[in-house]
Design a protein around this motif. Structure first.
Motif, PDB file in Angstrom:
ATOM      1  N   LYS A   1       5.425   1.694  -3.416  1.00 21.60           N
ATOM      2  CA  LYS A   1       6.788   1.397  -3.859  1.00 21.60           C
ATOM      3  C   LYS A   1       6.748   0.296  -4.921  1.00 21.60           C
ATOM      4  O   LYS A   1       6.219  -0.781  -4.692  1.00 21.60           O
ATOM      5  CB  LYS A   1       7.629   0.952  -2.664  1.00 21.60           C
ATOM      6  CG  LYS A   1       9.067   0.694  -3.002  1.00 21.60           C
ATOM      7  CD  LYS A   1       9.840   0.281  -1.766  1.00 21.60           C
ATOM      8  CE  LYS A   1      11.239  -0.141  -2.139  1.00 21.60           C
ATOM      9  NZ  LYS A   1      11.965  -0.680  -0.995  1.00 21.60           N
TER      10      LYS A   1
ATOM     11  N   GLY B   1       6.644  -6.881   2.288  1.00 14.53           N
ATOM     12  CA  GLY B   1       6.178  -6.276   3.526  1.00 14.53           C
ATOM     13  C   GLY B   1       6.920  -6.694   4.765  1.00 14.53           C
ATOM     14  O   GLY B   1       6.458  -6.477   5.866  1.00 14.53           O
TER      15      GLY B   1
ATOM     16  N   CYS C   1       0.811  -1.213   0.000  1.00 13.91           N
ATOM     17  CA  CYS C   1       0.000   0.000   0.000  1.00 13.91           C
ATOM     18  C   CYS C   1       0.850   1.271   0.000  1.00 13.91           C
ATOM     19  O   CYS C   1       0.318   2.361  -0.135  1.00 13.91           O
ATOM     20  CB  CYS C   1      -0.958  -0.001   1.185  1.00 13.91           C
ATOM     21  SG  CYS C   1      -0.131  -0.071   2.772  1.00 13.91           S
ATOM     22  N   ASN C   2       2.174   1.125   0.122  1.00 12.72           N
ATOM     23  CA  ASN C   2       3.037   2.306   0.143  1.00 12.72           C
ATOM     24  C   ASN C   2       3.351   2.834  -1.253  1.00 12.72           C
ATOM     25  O   ASN C   2       3.972   3.877  -1.393  1.00 12.72           O
ATOM     26  CB  ASN C   2       4.337   2.013   0.898  1.00 12.72           C
ATOM     27  CG  ASN C   2       5.172   0.930   0.235  1.00 12.72           C
ATOM     28  OD1 ASN C   2       4.820   0.406  -0.823  1.00 12.72           O
ATOM     29  ND2 ASN C   2       6.274   0.590   0.866  1.00 12.72           N
TER      30      ASN C   2
END
Length: 125
Positions: free
Chosen positions: A50, A101, A47-48
């Protein structure tokens, strides 16, 4: 096989790889994943936002124990050694890149650390 080669979205492909990693026989994982470890299709698995390549994502699925906060089924050591040897032969990294993650799991944050012992965790002082 259809999910792994799906042309509509890399996320559909990622779900296929995750499915195999969670339910597949560890001895057959390399056979499924081998042709994809150098896949250059980019996407953002977390969700970042990246981005990474599908190949790096696939390698992390093979090399790491965690997918964000879930634990993968264990790959037996002899099988993992063979996977590592295959990656080395292809001149690829044998260290997880952290795109699944796991970067947050190994942080130095005090709340993420395991207590030194059960006795210490239960002690009231």
């Amino acid at each position: 096989q259809g999910l792994l080669n799906h042309g509509d979205s890399p996320y559909i492909r990622a779900v296929g790889f995750l499915y195999l990693r969670y339910v597949g026989d560890p001895r057959s994982l390399w056979g499924w994943f081998e042709q994809y470890v150098t896949d250059e299709e980019e996407f953002a698995p977390g969700c970042n936002g990246k981005k990474t390549t599908m190949g790096v994502f696939v390698c992390d699925l093979l090399l790491d124990q965690y997918y964000f906060d879930t634990l993968f089924p264990r790959i037996p050591v002899p099988v993992l050694r063979q996977i590592t040897a295959n990656l080395e032969r292809m001149k690829l990294s044998v260290q997880p890149a952290g795109v699944t993650g796991t970067g947050g799991r190994h942080s130095s944050d005090d709340t993420a650390r395991r207590p030194p012992s059960v006795k210490a965790a239960l002690s009231v002082s």
